[in-house]
Design an enzyme around this catalytic site. Structure first.
Site, PDB file in Angstrom:
ATOM      1  CG  ASN A 121      26.411   7.090   1.810  1.00 14.21           C
ATOM      2  OD1 ASN A 121      26.583   6.198   2.637  1.00 14.21           O
ATOM      3  ND2 ASN A 121      27.405   7.731   1.228  1.00 14.21           N
ATOM      4  CB  CYS A 142      31.369   5.067   3.364  1.00 16.82           C
ATOM      5  SG  CYS A 142      30.451   6.591   3.616  1.00 16.82           S
ATOM      6  CG  HIS A 184      29.295   2.579   0.448  1.00 16.27           C
ATOM      7  ND1 HIS A 184      28.348   2.711   1.441  1.00 16.27           N
ATOM      8  CD2 HIS A 184      29.780   3.824   0.218  1.00 16.27           C
ATOM      9  CE1 HIS A 184      28.289   3.979   1.800  1.00 16.27           C
ATOM     10  NE2 HIS A 184      29.133   4.672   1.076  1.00 16.27           N
TER      11      HIS A 184
END
Ligand code: ACO
Length: 324
Positions: free
Chosen positions: A281, A114, A251
């Site tokens: 996500n 990520c 993020h």
């Protein structure tokens, strides 16, 4: 002082949308549980035959169009992904070929889960500032739906597919905080926590792709602390305060992580840019997807100071402070 300036952004989402209600028919969960715990309402899922490279190439084309840059003028591609089309060659090589770039510029994939986009941006910035490249494509692209265990309600509700890209060009600045471009960037890792978020397969171990596994509560605990630390570092490096930040583009992992870190740093909620509700996500793609939306909707304007941050498997984490 040489600076790396974002001159164009682009993104791409697969057409298929999977809502929380649809997920509730697949695993024992509910819209209410997912929304209150994560802030996610829907995510995009790649169709059969739709690969990470397809999403990445479309996002890159849109970023090139926005920048008014010809593909052939790109001299570096850094593509952040944990879901490449193949083990090798790099998905960046496929994107290079699909864009018709024949100038033999270096291209590579970068894997920091990520945090991938912040890692890729920091890496490309180092190439540009050292004079090894002048015009880079920095891409975050993922098809996380392919590494999800669709029977595991603790993880399959969290992730989605997509891609985002920026064109990063070298330019001259005065060397102070009024410059356009990346003003500060920091990346970190701590491999001791690699078992809290990982994929249980790979070419060297199982010869399978494997599925994502996560100890969610522990990831959450580390995330807020680490992210707040690195955000403070870049703000100190550049000599700016929370009040100077026009937009926080984090993020998109979990609404409680975003709000928790923003609060710790002193950024009001109206300055937090959120796409999580619609994208879930999307790992390395989440920041450039959000950034592109912020630019195209006018939420982020030329001259604005943006703060980006991410944390992911490894653990890896990082932040960047950028003036558009
Ligand atoms: N629907 C319904 N119930 C569920 C679901 C679901 N989708 N998932 C888990 N549960 C249940 C669990 O089984 C558990 O039940 P039990 O008490 O009967 O055993 C209960 O809910 C609580 O489970 P926890 O995992 O403790 O729930 P928590 O409050 O920690 O929320 C979550 C889980 C949302 C995953 C949270 O831990 C989180 O967001 N962590 C961060 C993870 C993350 O964002 N990872 C992304 C990658 S890293 C990054 O990007 C920062």
């Amino acid at each position: 002082m040489r600076r790396s300036i974002i001159t164009g952004t682009g993104s791409c989402l697969p057409g298929k949308i999977l809502t929380n209600d649809e997920l509730s028919a697949m695993v024992d969960t509910s819209d209410e549980w997912i929304t209150t715990r994560t802030g996610i309402r829907a995510r995009h899922i790649a169709a059969d035959g739709e690969y990470t490279s397809h999403l990445a190439t479309t996002a890159a084309r849109r970023a090139l169009d926005a920048a008014g840059t010809r593909p052939q003028d790109i001299d570096l591609i850094v593509l952040a992904t944990s879901t490449p089309d193949q083990t090798f060659p790099a998905t960046a090589a496929t994107v290079q070929a699909e864009l018709g770039i024949t100038n033999t510029c270096p291209v590579f994939d970068l894997q920091a889960v990520c945090s991938g986009f912040v890692y890729a941006l920091t890496t490309a910035d180092a190439f540009l500032r050292s004079g090894q490249a002048t015009r880079a494509l920095v891409i975050g692209a993922e098809t996380f739906s392919r590494i999800l265990d669709w029977d595991d309600r603790g993880t399959c509700v969290l992730f989605g597919d997509g891609a985002g890209a920026v064109v990063l060009e070298a330019g001259e600045g005065r060397g102070d905080v009024s410059d356009r471009g990346i003003l500060a960037a920091r990346i970190h890792a701590d491999g001791r926590q690699r078992d809290l978020l990982y994929v249980d397969g790979g070419p060297s171990t199982t010869q399978t792709t494997g599925f994502l596994r996560m100890k969610g509560r522990e990831v959450f605990r580390h995330a807020v602390t680490r992210i707040a630390e690195v955000m403070k570092e870049v703000m100190e490096d550049a000599g700016v305060s929370a009040d100077d930040i026009a937009l926080f583009v984090p993020h998109q992992a979990n609404i409680r992580i975003l709000e928790g870190t923003a609060k710790k740093i002193g950024i009001p909620s109206e300055k937090v840019f959120i796409t999580l509700d619609r994208h879930g996500n999307t790992s390395a793609a989440s920041i450039p997807l959000a950034l592109d939306e912020a630019v195209r909707t006018g939420r982020a304007r030329p001259g604005d100071l943006l703060l980006l941050e991410a944390m992911g498997g490894g653990f890896t984490w990082g932040a960047a402070l950028i003036r558009l």
